[in-house]
Design a protein around this motif. Structure first.
Motif, short mmCIF file in Angstrom:
data_model
loop_
_atom_site.label_atom_id
_atom_site.label_comp_id
_atom_site.label_asym_id
_atom_site.label_seq_id
_atom_site.Cartn_x
_atom_site.Cartn_y
_atom_site.Cartn_z
N VAL A 37 0.81 -1.23 0.00
CA VAL A 37 0.00 0.00 0.00
C VAL A 37 0.85 1.27 0.00
CG1 VAL A 37 -2.03 -1.06 1.06
CG2 VAL A 37 -0.26 -0.08 2.53
N ALA A 38 2.09 1.18 -0.44
CA ALA A 38 2.98 2.35 -0.57
C ALA A 38 3.10 3.15 0.72
CB ALA A 38 2.50 3.26 -1.71
N GLY A 39 3.02 2.46 1.86
CA GLY A 39 3.18 3.12 3.15
C GLY A 39 2.03 4.00 3.57
N GLY A 40 0.90 3.96 2.83
CA GLY A 40 -0.26 4.79 3.19
C GLY A 40 -0.02 6.28 3.06
N LYS A 41 0.67 6.70 1.99
CA LYS A 41 1.02 8.12 1.82
C LYS A 41 0.59 8.69 0.47
CE LYS A 41 5.14 7.30 4.66
NZ LYS A 41 6.63 7.25 4.66
N THR A 42 -0.34 8.04 -0.22
CA THR A 42 -0.70 8.44 -1.58
C THR A 42 -1.63 9.65 -1.58
OG1 THR A 42 -0.57 6.09 -2.14
CG2 THR A 42 -1.53 7.55 -3.78
N ALA A 172 6.21 -7.32 -9.45
CA ALA A 172 6.81 -8.13 -8.39
C ALA A 172 7.99 -7.41 -7.74
CB ALA A 172 7.25 -9.48 -8.95
N MET A 173 8.76 -6.69 -8.52
CA MET A 173 9.93 -6.00 -7.97
C MET A 173 9.52 -4.78 -7.16
SD MET A 173 12.89 -6.05 -10.90
CE MET A 173 11.93 -4.98 -11.98
N GLY A 174 8.64 -3.96 -7.71
CA GLY A 174 8.36 -2.64 -7.13
C GLY A 174 7.12 -2.53 -6.30
N GLY A 175 6.21 -3.51 -6.36
CA GLY A 175 5.00 -3.48 -5.55
C GLY A 175 4.11 -2.28 -5.86
N PHE A 176 3.39 -1.81 -4.83
CA PHE A 176 2.40 -0.74 -5.02
C PHE A 176 3.05 0.57 -5.45
CE2 PHE A 176 -1.03 2.17 -4.09
CZ PHE A 176 -2.17 1.41 -4.31
N LEU A 177 4.25 0.82 -4.97
CA LEU A 177 4.93 2.07 -5.35
C LEU A 177 5.26 2.06 -6.84
CD1 LEU A 177 5.82 4.66 -3.99
CD2 LEU A 177 8.09 3.63 -3.65
N ALA A 255 -4.11 5.67 0.73
CA ALA A 255 -4.30 7.12 0.80
C ALA A 255 -3.74 7.68 2.10
CB ALA A 255 -5.78 7.47 0.69
N LYS A 256 -3.27 8.92 2.07
CA LYS A 256 -2.67 9.49 3.27
C LYS A 256 -3.71 9.81 4.34
CE LYS A 256 -2.43 14.21 1.39
NZ LYS A 256 -1.50 15.32 1.02
N ASP A 257 -4.98 10.00 3.94
CA ASP A 257 -6.06 10.21 4.91
C ASP A 257 -7.40 9.96 4.22
OD1 ASP A 257 -6.70 12.58 3.48
OD2 ASP A 257 -5.31 13.72 4.73
N ALA A 258 -8.49 9.98 4.99
CA ALA A 258 -9.82 9.67 4.47
C ALA A 258 -10.30 10.66 3.40
CB ALA A 258 -10.83 9.58 5.62
N PRO A 259 -10.17 11.99 3.60
CA PRO A 259 -10.60 12.92 2.54
C PRO A 259 -9.86 12.70 1.22
CG PRO A 259 -10.33 14.09 4.62
CD PRO A 259 -9.77 12.72 4.82
N THR A 260 -8.58 12.35 1.30
CA THR A 260 -7.80 12.08 0.09
C THR A 260 -8.39 10.90 -0.67
OG1 THR A 260 -5.76 12.94 1.05
CG2 THR A 260 -5.53 11.41 -0.78
N ALA A 261 -8.75 9.84 0.05
CA ALA A 261 -9.34 8.67 -0.58
C ALA A 261 -10.67 9.02 -1.25
CB ALA A 261 -9.55 7.56 0.45
#
Length: 469
Positions: A37-42, A172-177, A255-261
């Motif tokens: 999930v890319a660290g939850g910072k999208t 496979a190498m880079g995942g979600f990022l 997503a970095k927070d709920a409004p962003t999502a």
């Protein structure tokens, strides 16, 4: 028609760029959270790109143009179904899902199911996710292989191996990022290619509204040309799929927070409208210019015949981008369920972060390989995708909606509801494939939903509600 060297070069540069972005992303991962999930910072635009690149794939672009060529504007219902699902999910679910994910550090949809119900229902959700997303990966690989086969004049098997290798490698190498990085590029190519290159070229070659209306059969301008029973079932299964397909939840968790999502999801709808119009326009113009094309490959043929050198390579790269951007998130979503919901939950609960990361990469390779095998045998893109949607939508829609708005629910009712519905859908599809009339006349979605609802309601009547944990 043979591509000019510059067009071939653009296509291979795009394929190489995807691999390089995957390698770059692989250097920036430190945990399994980063991988899935890319660290939850999208951010908002990235969320929108992830939705668009994930849903606007082979069935939407390649299959959509083919279907518009065949039946006309009614083909727009496929992308229209996505708009309905995306809008309702964004308005009613995105904020809640993101809040739950941050609260419980969730990575997968089945994890949320277990939190609200129990481990048995989570297992059903995990199996549904793995089956559904492996099937969807296969559909995108079919489309990518058909395009590469046409462009490079190679055998379908060779094209399938090439497409699978590239998508699986960077995912496979880079995942979600890696998916985030590649989807920025792929969405830009798709949007520019379809709207700012494809439609103007269509108009220049006679595909004006006046010419299309005057020359094409009137049935091609019937919104119900696909058949209203099929349209209703498709709209229901795809829009419900937004609530039960595991990738919807992974995007919210990232997503970095709920409004962003929420706003990232709603922004997606605004981009889907012009893409739908562009796909229909290209399909109708192709029919206007070439009324006797064989089944499949309409968009590729139109591009090869009508586009100038350079722009031809760019739009063909856009077609490949649409296919690969859908395949990558499907692979990662199935891999996440294999890693978190099967391997860690049931086989190795004590697995550390490093081991989970390695297993995630391994399972991504496995999902891609199995999907390629399916793509070898089944080559109907839209049918594969609709089957995948139905599996998840029928089995999990009722329990999912209930868990978001009610606190005290019975876990046994949820388990039997989802499990029996899943079995019903699979049996119904099997009967339809065997040609049994009773199964072919009704879309599997409806009996699956009915079984799910009956077991869910009767289970609560028999067992009562379970107090909130």
């Amino acid at each position: 028609m043979v591509l000019e060297p510059i067009d071939t070069g653009i296509i291979f540069f795009y394929l190489l760029l995807m691999i390089l972005l995957g390698l770059y992303a692989s250097k920036k991962q430190n945990s399994v959270d980063d991988y899935f999930v890319a660290g939850g910072k999208t951010g908002i635009f990235s969320i929108a790109c992830l939705w668009l690149a994930g849903w606007i794939g082979g069935a939407s672009i390649v299959g959509g143009v083919d279907r518009a060529y065949e039946i006309g504007i009614s083909a727009g219902w496929y992308i229209g179904s996505m708009m309905i699902g995306c809008l309702t999910f964004g308005l009613f679910f995105a904020t809640r899902v993101t809040s739950f994910g941050k609260q419980k550090s969730l990575l997968t949809y089945p994890e949320l199911i277990e939190w609200k119900y129990d481990s048995r229902t989570r297992l059903v959700a995990a199996i549904s996710a793995i089956v559904s997303f492996t099937g969807q990966t296969a559909a995108q690989l079919v489309a990518a292989a058909l395009v590469l086969q046409s462009l490079l004049s190679i055998e379908y098997s060779t094209a399938l191996i090439l497409a699978t290798t590239i998508v699986v490698m960077y995912t496979a190498m880079g995942g979600f990022l890696a998916i985030t990085y590649t989807d920025w590029v792929q969405f830009t190519i798709i949007f520019i290619g379809i709207l700012f290159i494809g439609v103007p070229v269509a108009v220049e070659n006679g595909g004006t509204p006046k010419n299309l209306i005057a020359s094409l059969p009137v049935t091609h301008f019937d919104p119900g040309g696909w058949g209203w029973p099929s349209i209703i079932a498709m709209v229901a299964s795809i829009s419900m799929g937004f609530f039960t397909l595991a990738d919807s939840y992974m995007r919210c968790y990232s997503a970095k927070d709920a409004p962003t999502a929420k706003w990232g999801t709603l922004l997606t709808v605004a981009f889907l409208i012009p893409i739908m119009i562009g796909v229909i326009w290209l399909g109708l113009t192709s029919l206007f210019l070439y009324p006797d094309l064989p089944d499949g490959g309409v968009l590729t043929f139109f591009v090869l015949q009508e586009f100038p050198t350079g722009l031809k390579g760019l739009l063909l790269a856009g077609i490949l981008a649409a296919l690969m951007s859908s395949a990558d998130i499907c692979i990662l979503t199935a891999s996440a369920s294999l890693t978190k919901d099967i391997y860690q939950r049931y086989l190795n609960p004590g697995a550390n972060n490093r081991r989970l990361h390695k297993f995630g990469m391994f399972s991504s390779f496995m999902v891609g390989t199995v999907a390629a095998v399916i793509a070898w045998g089944l080559q109907d893109i839209i049918d594969i995708v609709l089957i995948s949607f139905t599996v998840s939508a029928a089995a999990l829609f009722i329990p999912t909606i209930a868990m978001m708005y009610f606190e005290e629910l019975n876990s046994r009712a949820a388990f039997f509801s989802s499990a029996c519905s899943l079995i019903t859908v699979l049996v119904w599809y099997s009967g339809a494939r065997l040609g049994v009339t009773a199964f072919t006349d009704i879309d599997p979605l409806w009996p699956g939903l009915i079984v799910s609802l009956l077991f869910f309601l009767s289970g609560h009547a028999l067992f009562g509600r379970t107090p909130k944990n």
